[in-house]
Design an enzyme around this catalytic site. Structure first.
Site, mmCIF file in Angstrom:
data_model
loop_
_atom_site.group_PDB
_atom_site.id
_atom_site.type_symbol
_atom_site.label_atom_id
_atom_site.label_comp_id
_atom_site.label_asym_id
_atom_site.label_seq_id
_atom_site.Cartn_x
_atom_site.Cartn_y
_atom_site.Cartn_z
ATOM 1 N N SER A 136 -98.901 -36.531 -62.490
ATOM 2 C CA SER A 136 -98.479 -35.163 -62.207
ATOM 3 C C SER A 136 -99.439 -34.228 -62.933
ATOM 4 O O SER A 136 -99.593 -34.308 -64.152
ATOM 5 C CB SER A 136 -97.037 -34.966 -62.714
ATOM 6 O OG SER A 136 -96.661 -33.613 -62.635
ATOM 7 N N LYS A 162 -99.789 -35.698 -57.845
ATOM 8 C CA LYS A 162 -98.809 -34.617 -57.645
ATOM 9 C C LYS A 162 -99.365 -33.348 -58.271
ATOM 10 O O LYS A 162 -99.833 -33.357 -59.412
ATOM 11 C CB LYS A 162 -97.477 -35.015 -58.294
ATOM 12 C CG LYS A 162 -96.481 -33.882 -58.511
ATOM 13 C CD LYS A 162 -95.107 -34.425 -58.852
ATOM 14 C CE LYS A 162 -94.391 -33.596 -59.889
ATOM 15 N NZ LYS A 162 -93.066 -34.151 -60.248
ATOM 16 N N LYS A 164 -98.671 -29.347 -59.327
ATOM 17 C CA LYS A 164 -97.693 -28.289 -59.548
ATOM 18 C C LYS A 164 -98.148 -27.063 -58.761
ATOM 19 O O LYS A 164 -99.349 -26.775 -58.708
ATOM 20 C CB LYS A 164 -97.611 -27.956 -61.040
ATOM 21 C CG LYS A 164 -97.018 -29.080 -61.882
ATOM 22 C CD LYS A 164 -95.531 -29.244 -61.610
ATOM 23 C CE LYS A 164 -94.920 -30.290 -62.536
ATOM 24 N NZ LYS A 164 -93.472 -30.466 -62.275
ATOM 25 N N ASP A 189 -95.034 -29.999 -56.347
ATOM 26 C CA ASP A 189 -93.772 -29.711 -57.037
ATOM 27 C C ASP A 189 -93.774 -28.245 -57.472
ATOM 28 O O ASP A 189 -94.650 -27.812 -58.226
ATOM 29 C CB ASP A 189 -93.644 -30.625 -58.267
ATOM 30 C CG ASP A 189 -92.300 -30.475 -58.978
ATOM 31 O OD1 ASP A 189 -91.461 -29.670 -58.537
ATOM 32 O OD2 ASP A 189 -92.093 -31.185 -59.984
ATOM 33 N N GLU A 214 -91.555 -30.934 -53.479
ATOM 34 C CA GLU A 214 -90.475 -31.123 -54.453
ATOM 35 C C GLU A 214 -89.918 -29.792 -54.944
ATOM 36 O O GLU A 214 -90.669 -28.907 -55.370
ATOM 37 C CB GLU A 214 -91.045 -31.939 -55.628
ATOM 38 C CG GLU A 214 -90.049 -32.291 -56.716
ATOM 39 C CD GLU A 214 -90.691 -33.171 -57.804
ATOM 40 O OE1 GLU A 214 -91.785 -33.714 -57.581
ATOM 41 O OE2 GLU A 214 -90.090 -33.289 -58.876
ATOM 42 N N ASP A 239 -85.305 -32.474 -57.019
ATOM 43 C CA ASP A 239 -85.355 -32.928 -58.411
ATOM 44 C C ASP A 239 -84.204 -32.231 -59.150
ATOM 45 O O ASP A 239 -83.085 -32.763 -59.221
ATOM 46 C CB ASP A 239 -86.743 -32.583 -58.992
ATOM 47 C CG ASP A 239 -86.900 -32.843 -60.480
ATOM 48 O OD1 ASP A 239 -85.924 -33.220 -61.137
ATOM 49 O OD2 ASP A 239 -88.021 -32.659 -61.012
ATOM 50 N N LYS A 263 -84.213 -38.891 -62.209
ATOM 51 C CA LYS A 263 -84.540 -38.861 -63.632
ATOM 52 C C LYS A 263 -83.281 -39.246 -64.395
ATOM 53 O O LYS A 263 -82.225 -38.631 -64.189
ATOM 54 C CB LYS A 263 -84.989 -37.458 -64.060
ATOM 55 C CG LYS A 263 -86.375 -37.055 -63.559
ATOM 56 C CD LYS A 263 -86.709 -35.632 -63.956
ATOM 57 C CE LYS A 263 -88.088 -35.218 -63.449
ATOM 58 N NZ LYS A 263 -88.279 -33.747 -63.527
ATOM 59 N N GLY A 291 -90.607 -37.886 -64.087
ATOM 60 C CA GLY A 291 -90.980 -38.093 -65.480
ATOM 61 C C GLY A 291 -90.723 -36.841 -66.280
ATOM 62 O O GLY A 291 -90.750 -35.727 -65.741
HETATM 63 C C1 NPQ Z 1 -90.884 -32.325 -62.996
HETATM 64 N N1 NPQ Z 1 -92.154 -33.436 -64.847
HETATM 65 O O1 NPQ Z 1 -91.018 -33.251 -62.219
HETATM 66 C C2 NPQ Z 1 -91.172 -32.456 -64.492
HETATM 67 C C3 NPQ Z 1 -91.287 -31.155 -65.130
HETATM 68 C C4 NPQ Z 1 -91.409 -31.117 -66.620
HETATM 69 C C5 NPQ Z 1 -94.071 -34.900 -64.972
HETATM 70 O O2 NPQ Z 1 -93.963 -33.099 -63.527
HETATM 71 C C6 NPQ Z 1 -92.704 -30.042 -71.382
HETATM 72 C C7 NPQ Z 1 -93.460 -29.205 -70.571
HETATM 73 C C8 NPQ Z 1 -91.857 -30.919 -70.801
HETATM 74 C C9 NPQ Z 1 -93.325 -29.246 -69.199
HETATM 75 C C10 NPQ Z 1 -90.840 -31.900 -68.822
HETATM 76 C C11 NPQ Z 1 -93.397 -33.713 -64.371
HETATM 77 C C12 NPQ Z 1 -91.702 -31.000 -69.419
HETATM 78 C C13 NPQ Z 1 -92.437 -30.144 -68.604
HETATM 79 C C14 NPQ Z 1 -90.722 -31.928 -67.441
HETATM 80 C C15 NPQ Z 1 -92.279 -30.235 -67.221
HETATM 81 O O3 NPQ Z 1 -90.410 -31.297 -62.562
HETATM 82 MG MG MG Z 2 -89.998 -31.962 -60.501
#
Ligand code: NPQ
Ligand code: MG
Length: 377
Positions: A136, A162, A164, A189, A214, A239, A263, A291
């Site tokens: 990600s 992935k 953002k 996402d 997502e 999510d 999750k 994650g």
């Molecule tokens: C998600 N995780 O899927 C989350 C978002 C997420 C791997 O994209 C600190 C800073 C902790 C940013 C935990 C991934 C976090 C963070 C999760 C973002 O939406």
């Molecule tokens: Mg997400």
């Protein structure tokens, strides 16, 4: 299992790279590590994935400290537990605070597995030795920087990427990546950065062969995601909105989620996560593991879970070095040549905690002794 004591460690781990989503950018990861000891000397470890600020979810590491100390740990001390599910049932009355519950349940699973000499994967019904994973990538300044970052991770062996996205950082960025890499499995996402109106600007994404989009809309929404799915060919994946098996059922019934991100923390534990997995399988809806920048403890739990058969898309479980220079587990998870990570198969979570590393990253900790058990002085 007669629980003697529970300790939480509030840790703050430096990230190797800043991680930016539509809601925040972080250079450090706060989390709670839980240590549960039983009367026979076994130790179980768990991780609460709530972080520094209530961006992703309303929970934080500090709300989890409060809920654990005042309600969840005392409930655990009330009576012995034969199975982690006994604890989960006992704290059903607690509204929300799923990450806090999930962390303590995880420690009980680790303890339970160690007592039986069985791996969490086997206890959950996992069927794989290796789990397909992707990476990600946080928001980048401009499309060129993003393409370069994608190249960096492809070069490391990650096959699924992935991205953002948020308004102003979406179609143009995804197009640049798609043009540079026409064939890679790609998904996006938004972490709830759009509403039904602004999400219409994402229509061009439908032509970029994305695996899924997502959580484009509000963190607690189902219905508008349903409406949006009716105008997108690309599957919408939820999510944040899926906090329980009940929410998953409603989302599937109303065609608001054609894919589900699971999750453990968000849904309140491994038992609820498996329920969602089973329900989605019955409806032929694929799932994958999200994650939360877990330490080796939470990462091990995610791997065990993602070894179940309906995890049909690559998961957001990256190698340890994607996020951390040093971890609190002795085990470091590495990426295999086929873009998989190997599921730990030792008893329980199958990881050993490095107490020096844990102490190094701990801001503060608290130990609770079970008043119903004798304690050696
Ligand atoms: C998600 N995780 O899927 C989350 C978002 C997420 C791997 O994209 C600190 C800073 C902790 C940013 C935990 C991934 C976090 C963070 C999760 C973002 O939406
Ligand atoms: Mg997400």
């Amino acid at each position: 299992m007669r629980i003697q004591s529970v300790t939480y460690y509030h840790v703050r781990m430096p990230l190797r790279f800043p991680f930016a989503t539509s809601t925040a950018s972080r250079t450090e990861r706060d989390a709670l590590i839980l240590e549960v000891r039983d009367a026979d000397g076994y130790v179980g470890w768990g991780e609460v994935v709530a972080g520094y600020a209530p961006h992703y979810s309303c929970e934080t590491a500090w709300t989890a400290e409060h809920i654990l100390g005042e309600f969840l740990i005392p409930a655990l001390f009330d009576a012995p537990v034969d199975h982690p599910g006994d604890f989960t049932d006992r704290v059903q009355w607690v509204r929300g605070h799923r990450m806090a519950r999930a962390g303590l349940e995880m420690a009980l699973w680790d303890l339970y597995g160690k007592r039986l000499g069985r791996s969490l994967r086997d206890l959950l019904g996992g069927v794989r030795d290796r789990v397909p994973v992707g990476v990600s990538i946080g928001l980048q300044e401009n499309p060129r920087a993003l393409v370069e970052r994608v190249g960096y991770y492809l070069n490391q062996g990650y096959r699924r990427i992935k991205l953002k996205i948020k308004p102003g950082y979406d179609v143009e960025f995804v197009r640049a990546v798609r043009e540079a890499y026409p064939d890679i499995p790609l998904q996006v996402d938004a972490n709830s950065a759009y509403d039904l109106d602004t999400a219409q600007t994402l229509r061009p994404l439908d032509d970029y062969q994305l695996l899924l989009i997502e959580q484009p809309l509000a963190h607690d929404d189902l219905w508008d995601h349903h409406k949006l799915q009716q105008v997108f060919r690309t599957p919408i994946c939820l999510d944040e909105s899926i906090t329980s098996a009940d929410k998953a059922r409603k989302a599937i019934e109303m065609d608001a989620a054609r894919v589900i991100n699971i999750k453990v923390g968000r849904v309140g534990g491994l038992i609820e996560a498996v329920r969602i997995h089973d329900l989605a399988a019955q409806h032929d809806v694929p799932v994958w593991s999200g994650g939360m920048l877990e330490t080796g403890i939470g990462r091990a739990a995610n791997l065990a879970l993602a070894s179940l058969p309906n995890f049909r898309l690559p998961s957001d479980i990256s190698a340890t070095d994607r996020y951390y220079e040093m971890d609190i587990t002795e085990e470091r998870f590495a990426l295999n040549d086929d873009s998989t990570i190997t599921v730990p198969l030792g008893p329980g979570l199958g990881v050993r905690v490095n107490r020096d590393a844990l102490a190094y990253y701990t801001l503060h900790s608290m130990t609770f002794l079970n008043p119903n058990e004798g304690h050696p002085r």
